[in-house]
Design a protein around this motif. Sequence first.
Motif, short mmCIF file in Angstrom:
data_model
loop_
_atom_site.label_atom_id
_atom_site.label_comp_id
_atom_site.label_asym_id
_atom_site.label_seq_id
_atom_site.Cartn_x
_atom_site.Cartn_y
_atom_site.Cartn_z
N GLY A 245 79.90 77.75 1.12
CA GLY A 245 79.60 78.67 0.03
C GLY A 245 79.16 80.03 0.52
O GLY A 245 78.94 80.26 1.70
N LEU A 246 79.04 80.92 -0.45
CA LEU A 246 78.61 82.29 -0.18
C LEU A 246 77.38 82.59 -1.01
O LEU A 246 77.20 82.02 -2.07
N PRO A 247 76.56 83.52 -0.56
CA PRO A 247 76.64 84.28 0.69
C PRO A 247 76.21 83.43 1.88
O PRO A 247 75.44 82.47 1.73
N ASP A 248 76.69 83.81 3.07
CA ASP A 248 76.32 83.10 4.28
C ASP A 248 76.75 83.91 5.51
O ASP A 248 77.58 84.80 5.40
N TRP A 249 76.17 83.56 6.65
CA TRP A 249 76.53 84.18 7.93
C TRP A 249 77.85 83.62 8.40
O TRP A 249 78.10 82.42 8.30
N ARG A 250 78.69 84.51 8.95
CA ARG A 250 79.99 84.11 9.48
C ARG A 250 80.32 84.96 10.70
O ARG A 250 79.94 86.12 10.79
N ARG A 251 81.09 84.38 11.62
CA ARG A 251 81.69 85.12 12.74
C ARG A 251 83.17 85.25 12.46
O ARG A 251 83.81 84.30 12.02
N PHE A 252 83.70 86.43 12.75
CA PHE A 252 85.10 86.70 12.51
C PHE A 252 85.73 87.23 13.79
O PHE A 252 85.24 88.20 14.37
N ASP A 253 86.82 86.59 14.24
CA ASP A 253 87.57 87.06 15.40
C ASP A 253 88.33 88.31 15.00
O ASP A 253 89.06 88.31 14.00
N ASN B 237 83.07 84.50 24.77
CA ASN B 237 84.17 83.79 25.43
C ASN B 237 85.43 84.65 25.51
O ASN B 237 86.54 84.16 25.29
N GLY B 238 85.25 85.94 25.75
CA GLY B 238 86.37 86.85 25.89
C GLY B 238 87.01 87.30 24.59
O GLY B 238 88.00 88.03 24.61
N VAL B 239 86.46 86.89 23.45
CA VAL B 239 87.03 87.23 22.15
C VAL B 239 86.11 88.22 21.44
O VAL B 239 84.90 87.98 21.32
N ARG B 240 86.68 89.34 20.99
CA ARG B 240 85.90 90.31 20.21
C ARG B 240 85.67 89.74 18.82
O ARG B 240 86.61 89.29 18.17
N GLN B 241 84.40 89.80 18.38
CA GLN B 241 84.01 89.21 17.10
C GLN B 241 83.04 90.11 16.34
O GLN B 241 82.33 90.90 16.94
N VAL B 242 83.02 89.91 15.03
CA VAL B 242 82.03 90.52 14.16
C VAL B 242 81.19 89.39 13.59
O VAL B 242 81.72 88.40 13.08
N LEU B 243 79.87 89.52 13.72
CA LEU B 243 78.95 88.62 13.03
C LEU B 243 78.52 89.36 11.79
O LEU B 243 78.01 90.48 11.87
N GLY B 244 78.75 88.75 10.64
CA GLY B 244 78.41 89.41 9.40
C GLY B 244 77.85 88.47 8.37
O GLY B 244 78.01 87.24 8.47
N TYR B 245 77.20 89.06 7.41
CA TYR B 245 76.68 88.31 6.27
C TYR B 245 77.69 88.49 5.15
O TYR B 245 77.80 89.58 4.57
N VAL C 121 81.80 91.88 3.59
CA VAL C 121 80.83 91.49 4.61
C VAL C 121 79.92 92.66 4.99
O VAL C 121 80.37 93.80 5.07
N GLU C 122 78.66 92.33 5.23
CA GLU C 122 77.72 93.25 5.89
C GLU C 122 77.91 93.04 7.39
O GLU C 122 77.58 91.98 7.90
N PRO C 123 78.47 94.00 8.12
CA PRO C 123 78.65 93.80 9.56
C PRO C 123 77.34 94.02 10.31
O PRO C 123 76.73 95.08 10.20
N HIS C 124 76.88 93.01 11.03
CA HIS C 124 75.60 93.11 11.72
C HIS C 124 75.73 93.24 13.23
O HIS C 124 74.95 93.96 13.84
N VAL C 125 76.69 92.53 13.82
CA VAL C 125 76.88 92.60 15.28
C VAL C 125 78.37 92.64 15.57
O VAL C 125 79.15 91.90 14.97
#
Length: 97
Positions: free
Chosen positions: A53-61, A35-43, A26-30
């Motif tokens: 499918g990939l590539p795509d934007w995803r949020r990861f807890d 909602n109180g959960v730490r997340q990474v928004l990445g491509y 993942v490319e970590p962007h944010v």
Amino acid sequence: MENLILEAIASKQLIEFYYRNLPRIVEPHVYGVTNGVRQVLGYQTGGQSSNGGLPDWRRFDLNQMSRLAILAPTFLGRRPIPSGKHSSWDSRIAIVA
């Protein structure tokens, strides 16, 4: 793990980790809180996904990520958001410049 994410965002380096037992690249962007959960928004550019499918934007807890490592390859920086809308966050801790 948080320090590695901050370092990867600052240096625009890819990260590799397991999320829900699947490998991700993942490319970590944010890095922030929603909602109180730490997340990474990445491509997500590689690995596997159980949702589309990939590539795509995803949020990861953050609490579901494991075995995180910073990879040597870098990425150019911000990517255009296809919808033209930014994701909502309670707070942003770090964002790629």
